[in-house]
Structures are given as C-alpha cells and as structure tokens.
Scaffold this motif. Structure first.
Motif, mmCIF file in Angstrom:
data_model
loop_
_atom_site.group_PDB
_atom_site.id
_atom_site.type_symbol
_atom_site.label_atom_id
_atom_site.label_comp_id
_atom_site.label_asym_id
_atom_site.label_seq_id
_atom_site.Cartn_x
_atom_site.Cartn_y
_atom_site.Cartn_z
ATOM 1 N N TRP A 72 0.826 -1.211 0.000
ATOM 2 C CA TRP A 72 0.000 0.000 0.000
ATOM 3 C C TRP A 72 0.863 1.265 0.000
ATOM 4 O O TRP A 72 0.485 2.282 -0.578
ATOM 5 N N GLY A 73 2.026 1.194 0.634
ATOM 6 C CA GLY A 73 2.915 2.351 0.627
ATOM 7 C C GLY A 73 3.389 2.710 -0.763
ATOM 8 O O GLY A 73 3.381 3.880 -1.169
ATOM 9 N N PHE A 74 3.794 1.705 -1.544
ATOM 10 C CA PHE A 74 4.234 1.968 -2.914
ATOM 11 C C PHE A 74 3.058 2.384 -3.805
ATOM 12 O O PHE A 74 3.230 3.169 -4.745
ATOM 13 N N LEU A 75 1.877 1.874 -3.521
ATOM 14 C CA LEU A 75 0.703 2.300 -4.285
ATOM 15 C C LEU A 75 0.411 3.779 -4.035
ATOM 16 O O LEU A 75 0.125 4.544 -4.976
ATOM 17 N N VAL A 76 0.489 4.194 -2.774
ATOM 18 C CA VAL A 76 0.317 5.615 -2.445
ATOM 19 C C VAL A 76 1.376 6.451 -3.147
ATOM 20 O O VAL A 76 1.098 7.539 -3.666
ATOM 21 N N SER A 77 2.612 5.956 -3.196
ATOM 22 C CA SER A 77 3.702 6.673 -3.867
ATOM 23 C C SER A 77 3.405 6.839 -5.352
ATOM 24 O O SER A 77 3.621 7.918 -5.928
ATOM 25 N N THR A 78 2.892 5.784 -5.974
ATOM 26 C CA THR A 78 2.561 5.843 -7.402
ATOM 27 C C THR A 78 1.491 6.899 -7.672
ATOM 28 O O THR A 78 1.620 7.721 -8.592
ATOM 29 N N LEU A 79 0.437 6.883 -6.866
ATOM 30 C CA LEU A 79 -0.664 7.826 -7.066
ATOM 31 C C LEU A 79 -0.221 9.259 -6.790
ATOM 32 O O LEU A 79 -0.631 10.195 -7.480
ATOM 33 N N THR A 80 0.618 9.436 -5.772
ATOM 34 C CA THR A 80 1.087 10.791 -5.419
ATOM 35 C C THR A 80 1.962 11.371 -6.515
ATOM 36 O O THR A 80 1.832 12.548 -6.886
ATOM 37 N N MET A 81 2.859 10.545 -7.074
ATOM 38 C CA MET A 81 3.720 11.043 -8.144
ATOM 39 C C MET A 81 2.914 11.346 -9.395
ATOM 40 O O MET A 81 3.192 12.322 -10.110
ATOM 41 N N THR A 82 1.903 10.533 -9.672
ATOM 42 C CA THR A 82 1.022 10.808 -10.806
ATOM 43 C C THR A 82 0.311 12.145 -10.618
ATOM 44 O O THR A 82 0.206 12.949 -11.556
ATOM 45 N N ALA A 83 -0.155 12.400 -9.396
ATOM 46 C CA ALA A 83 -0.813 13.676 -9.094
ATOM 47 C C ALA A 83 0.151 14.845 -9.267
ATOM 48 O O ALA A 83 -0.236 15.921 -9.737
ATOM 49 N N ALA A 84 1.425 14.646 -8.895
ATOM 50 C CA ALA A 84 2.421 15.712 -9.038
ATOM 51 C C ALA A 84 2.609 16.095 -10.506
ATOM 52 O O ALA A 84 2.672 17.287 -10.850
ATOM 53 N N VAL A 85 2.713 15.093 -11.377
ATOM 54 C CA VAL A 85 2.898 15.361 -12.806
ATOM 55 C C VAL A 85 1.676 16.074 -13.382
ATOM 56 O O VAL A 85 1.800 17.055 -14.133
ATOM 57 N N LEU A 86 0.491 15.600 -13.031
ATOM 58 C CA LEU A 86 -0.739 16.207 -13.554
ATOM 59 C C LEU A 86 -0.902 17.640 -13.040
ATOM 60 O O LEU A 86 -1.337 18.527 -13.790
ATOM 61 N N PHE A 87 -0.551 17.871 -11.789
ATOM 62 C CA PHE A 87 -0.668 19.222 -11.227
ATOM 63 C C PHE A 87 0.263 20.188 -11.938
ATOM 64 O O PHE A 87 -0.107 21.327 -12.245
ATOM 65 N N LEU A 88 1.487 19.744 -12.220
ATOM 66 C CA LEU A 88 2.424 20.603 -12.950
ATOM 67 C C LEU A 88 1.892 20.919 -14.339
ATOM 68 O O LEU A 88 2.023 22.061 -14.817
ATOM 69 N N CYS A 89 1.277 19.939 -14.975
ATOM 70 C CA CYS A 89 0.744 20.144 -16.328
ATOM 71 C C CYS A 89 -0.356 21.197 -16.349
ATOM 72 O O CYS A 89 -0.516 21.921 -17.346
ATOM 73 N N THR A 90 -1.117 21.310 -15.271
ATOM 74 C CA THR A 90 -2.192 22.312 -15.237
ATOM 75 C C THR A 90 -1.646 23.730 -15.236
ATOM 76 O O THR A 90 -2.373 24.674 -15.556
ATOM 77 N N GLY A 91 -0.382 23.898 -14.895
ATOM 78 C CA GLY A 91 0.204 25.234 -14.883
ATOM 79 C C GLY A 91 0.921 25.614 -16.155
ATOM 80 O O GLY A 91 1.592 26.655 -16.209
#
Length: 575
Positions: free
Chosen positions: A211-230
């Motif tokens: 579950w820790g690595f799954l959270v890491s995967t989702l968090t990094m995906t969110a980071a990339v998508l958030f940067l793209c919105t800018g």
C-alpha cells in the motif's frame, strides 16, 4: 520562443506568465514529489532489511547507493534541460519515468512470490540467516528502484530552475525575488517531507509496503498532472545547445592557441557583435582569472583556415567555462556534509529501534524520526526569510542578507556539531544498555527516542542553510545557457556524499577491526564512527574556508549602497 535566449523575451510573453502564480505550481509539485522521495528514503532501509532480507550493512549500502544515484542522475536531467528540452517538458518526462518505477515496486510488493518469504524469527533476522532474494526478485527490485532514481534526478535538476525562471534576472524588479524563491522552494520541500515522514511512513509501517508503494505511485502521478495544469502560466525556457560541448570547445581552442600572443586590448578577443533575430543574448564580461583559457577567444588572422568553434570561441563562452571551473572546489568542499546526512538516514533509524519510541502517548515509527528536523525547518525557513534576511539586509546591504557562500559555511559548522552530539548520544545509549544488562536484549532501552532529536535537529538547521545556499549559489552564478546543469551541481555534491558514505562504512569496518562486525548496535562502536565524522567534518570546513575565500562572484549586477540593495542590468546586455 527564442532560439537563442534562455527565456522567451519579455515582448513575446503575456502579462499572465511567470511570477508568483507560476511558482505556486512548482511549489505544489515539489511538495507532492518530496512526500514520496523523503518518505521512502527514510523507510527503504527497513524495506531492504526487513522485507527483502538483506543484511544490515548491505541494506545501508543499498540505500546510500540509491540516493547517490538519484542525485548524480540530476546531471543528466540538467544536461537535457539545457540542451534538448524545455524545463517543463523535462519535468513531465522524468516525472513519468518515476511513476513507472513505482508501479514496478508496487507490483513486486503486492505479489508474494516476487519477494522472499517473510522472516518471522527475529533471531534468524539478526543473524542474517533468512531466505535470500533470488536473482529475478533482486533484478525487479533494482529495475523499479533505479527507474525511480532516474526520475528523481530529472526532477531535481528541472523543477528548481523552472521555478526560478519565472523571475527574470535581467529585470531589476523581479531579480530580487530569486533568493526568496529558493527559500520557499525549500519550504515546500520540507512541507512534503513532513507528510512523507509521518503519513507515508505510517502506511509503510502499519499497512504494508504494498500500500505504501501504491500511495507513492498515485502521489507522483498527481504531481505530474498538477504541474501540467500550470503550463499556460509558465515562462518556458529554450534550449541553447550542449553546455558541455561549449566547455570542451574552450579547452580545445585554448590548447590549440597556446602559442599565439595574447592581445593587449579586449578588441583582440572574439565576441558576438550583432543580433540578427532581435533576441536577448547574454554577454559575459572578460575576467582575469584562468588567463590560459582566454587564448580560446583570440581572434585569428584573416588568412587562417582554422576558424571553427573548436579553434575560436567567444569571450562569453570562455567566461562560462571559467564559472564552472570556479565552482568545482565549492562542489568538492560541500560533499562531506551529505556524507554525514547519509549516516543519519541509515544508522539513526536502527538506533531508534532500540529506544523507547513512546512520545506523549504516541508510538513513533523509527522511520519517522526525521520529522524532528523537518518540523524545526518548517518554522525556521519562514522566520529566516521574513525576519532574519530583512534584518541582515539592512546591516550588510546584500539582497540575501549574507552571501550564499557564507550561508553554506554556517551549515557546515552546524553539521560538524551534529556529529559531535550524535557521538555523545550514542555513547549514552550504549552505557544504558550495559547498565541495565540489555546488550543482547530485543526490548527497548529505558531511553526515549527524542534524544536522537538533538543530532537530527541540529543537522536540520545545517541542511536549511546549506541546501538553499547551494541552490541559490549555483543558479545565480551559472550562465543563462546552463542554469539547470548549475542546479544539478547541488545534487552532484549530494550524490558523491552518499557514495563516499558507502566507501567509508566499508573502509572503517575493515581498518577498525570490525566496528560493525556484530550486527548489533549495542555491541558495535557507532559512537566512534560519529566522532570520526566530526573530526573529518572539521577538516572539511577548513578546506571549504580556503575554497570560498578564493572564489570570485561573477558580476551579477547587484550593487550594495548604504545598507540597501539595488539590482541593475550589469552582467547581461541585449545585443
């Protein structure tokens, strides 16, 4: 976009681009990425040791090698930024690579036969006799781990410089915000790290690494998508070609021209003198250091057939090379700070496992101990930026309060002090183990884990001074064509520090007759190790004083007048 300017010319940018609003996307991305980077960095030692069944020293070596690789790969990220891709594109590319790495680690953690069987007997674990990972399991671990390291390297080089690009250093009204930007960049990193060392560590510890690595995967995906919105808010950089090629050309041309007479006036040196496409080009003034390199810019006679870029360079190109040469001793003299940090990230976790981890009624996971210095920095960074810097600015007339190299020096002194305190705390811990006849016991010692907060807290302050100072120093001192590579020099220092840690651990263990041979901290001599590092840190600080006193800042256009700072367009001119 300009084909030769580092940032789009102001006349081609809309008013909405750049500034604080753009950097907010950088801060958010940095915070999200640091949640998983720091949270896993302080936990992976436990994963290697307790889940993958590697030995104590092997686990420490694997962690330091991973961290060192992540940092050294920032050179690749910086090179790609300055040569081929925009900083924004580089961030998205390497962020995506990091996501792929975490997906592989997540799959391995969820599927039992992709990792060794759990070692339920603590005695076998301590004796390093548990089932070992087979070649396929180890290969999968390394594949995921080093894809993450590659992604981290690109992010570390591209994101800080992407944010700094949002303030035009050629604009007096914007340039003064660049040092403040790096303070708040570091603050966003700290905010993410606090969440990583609490929430993510809790998930890894009590919900499992799957579950820790799954959270890491989702968090990094969110980071990339958030940067793209800018995307529409950013000022986008334009690659200027390989800085490494330009530097190599200077050395080759200087060697070729070694027999030519040095001109008596600056008119005898080659420089760009026209501006055909109307873009701004950075022109660096000639300096007197490393005069041998000036030969690369000597204008050859009109009948010479050898006038290519490997025979004649511009003065700006020569000065760009001189900047890198001047930076090398600073990089070398800050390496050992990161070697000290590597010790805290490995052995402190094991120290915490032997202590009482109940703090005000809360059972603290050993991997969450780094939250202590992070909590200190969470409050220290805003206080320093909002109160200390303005006060120091009035006294010194320097926009940053004190020079970047002075700030780095303060951090080096504090890191030495943290090693001294670390040696004292470990000596006290061992005495308690002997006094209560608990040397071979698996029960927690009657000593609270907050004692480790002393060494960690001091080092947290050291990291605040040194890391921000290095980022600001390498970005500000680098030429426009190698800003990302300059930022990567900060992480190169960290990389070498982590690799050096691995070498020193193995070397000390061999030469000392086995300070770590028992695989038991209550019998090992970790306190000697801390004191050794304190002595080496003192010697390193002396070396740093020599390097920093020799360094000459480039003309940044900052004038210090009667205690106030004024930014002028001194070193950059539009041709």
């Amino acid at each position: 976009m300009s084909n030769s300017g580092e940032i789009e010319p102001k006349q081609k940018q809309t008013m909405e681009r750049g500034g604080l609003r753009a950097t907010l996307f950088v801060f958010g991305t940095t915070a999200l990425e640091s949640i998983i980077f720091v949270g896993n960095a302080v936990s992976l030692f436990v994963y290697f040791y307790g889940t993958m069944n590697f030995s104590l020293t092997k686990s420490a070596t694997m962690l330091t090698n991973y961290m060192g690789s992540a940092y050294v790969l920032s050179l690749l990220g910086g090179f790609i930024c300055d040569t081929f891709l925009t900083r924004f594109t580089t961030c998205v590319l390497f962020g995506s690579i990091q996501v792929v790495g975490y997906v592989i680690l997540t799959i391995q953690a969820f599927i039992d036969h992709l990792k060794p069987a759990p070692c339920k007997d603590i005695t076998l674990l301590l004796m390093n006799k548990c089932e070992k990972s087979d070649d396929g399991q180890t290969l999968m671990l390394y594949t995921g781990l080093y894809l993450v390291a590659l992604g981290v390297g690109g992010i570390k080089a591209a994101v800080p410089s992407l944010g700094a690009d949002q303030y035009d250093e050629k604009n007096p009204e914007e340039a003064v915000y660049i040092p403040t930007y790096f303070n708040w960049y570091f603050f966003s990193f700290v905010c993410g790290a606090v969440i990583g060392t609490t929430f993510l560590v809790w998930v890894n510890t009590y919900r499992g690494w799957d579950w820790g690595f799954l959270v890491s995967t989702l968090t990094m995906t969110a980071a990339v998508l958030f940067l793209c919105t800018g995307f529409s808010f950013f000022r986008h950089s334009t690659p200027k070609g390989s800085p490494l090629t330009r530097i190599a050309q200077v050395f080759v041309a200087a060697f070729k021209n070694r027999k030519l007479s040095r001109p008596e006036t600056e008119e005898g040196y080659h420089e760009i003198s026209d501006n055909k496409d109307g873009t701004e080009i950075e022109i660096l003034k000639k300096t007197n250091q490393f005069k041998f390199l000036d030969r690369a810019a000597i204008i050859r006679t009109a009948d010479s057939s050898d006038t290519g870029p490997w025979s004649v360079c511009t003065v700006t190109q020569v000065e760009e090379t001189k900047i890198v040469v001047r930076m090398l001793p600073i990089i070398g003299s800050t390496i050992f700070l990161n070697t000290c940090l590597a010790q805290l990230q490995t052995f402190t976790v094991q120290q915490a496992n032997t202590l009482d981890r109940n703090v005000i009624g809360i059972h603290v996971p050993s991997s969450s101990i780094p939250v202590i210095p992070l909590g200190i920095m969470f409050f220290a960074v805003p206080i320093y930026d909002r109160f200390c810097v303005p006060a120091l600015r009035k006294l010194t007339g320097i926009p940053t309060g004190i020079r970047q190299l002075q700030r780095i020096g303060v951090g080096l002194v504090l890191s030495t002090l943290s090693m001294v305190v670390g040696g004292y705390v470990e000596t006290r811990r061992k005495r308690i183990a002997v006094h209560h006849n608990m040397v071979d016991s698996q029960m927690p010692l009657p000593m609270n884990v907050m004692w480790l907060g002393l060494q960690y807290g001091i080092f947290g302050m050291a990291d605040m001074f040194t890391m921000v100072g290095l980022l600001d120093f390498f970005y500000s001192e680098s030429s426009a064509g190698m800003k990302s590579l300059g930022v990567a020099f900060t992480w190169l220092s960290s990389a070498i520090g982590y690799y050096l840690s691995t070498v020193i651990v193995n070397l000390v263990d061999d030469l000392s007759g086995g300070w770590f041979e028992s695989n038991n901290l209550n019998r090992d001599k970790l306190n000697y190790y801390y004191y050794l590092f304190a002595g080496l840190s003192t010697l390193n600080f002396g070396f740093y004083l020599l390097c920093s006193s020799w360094y000459r800042y480039r003309d940044s256009g900052v004038k210090e007048i009667e205690g106030e700072s004024k930014v002028e367009m001194g070193s950059v001119s539009a041709v």
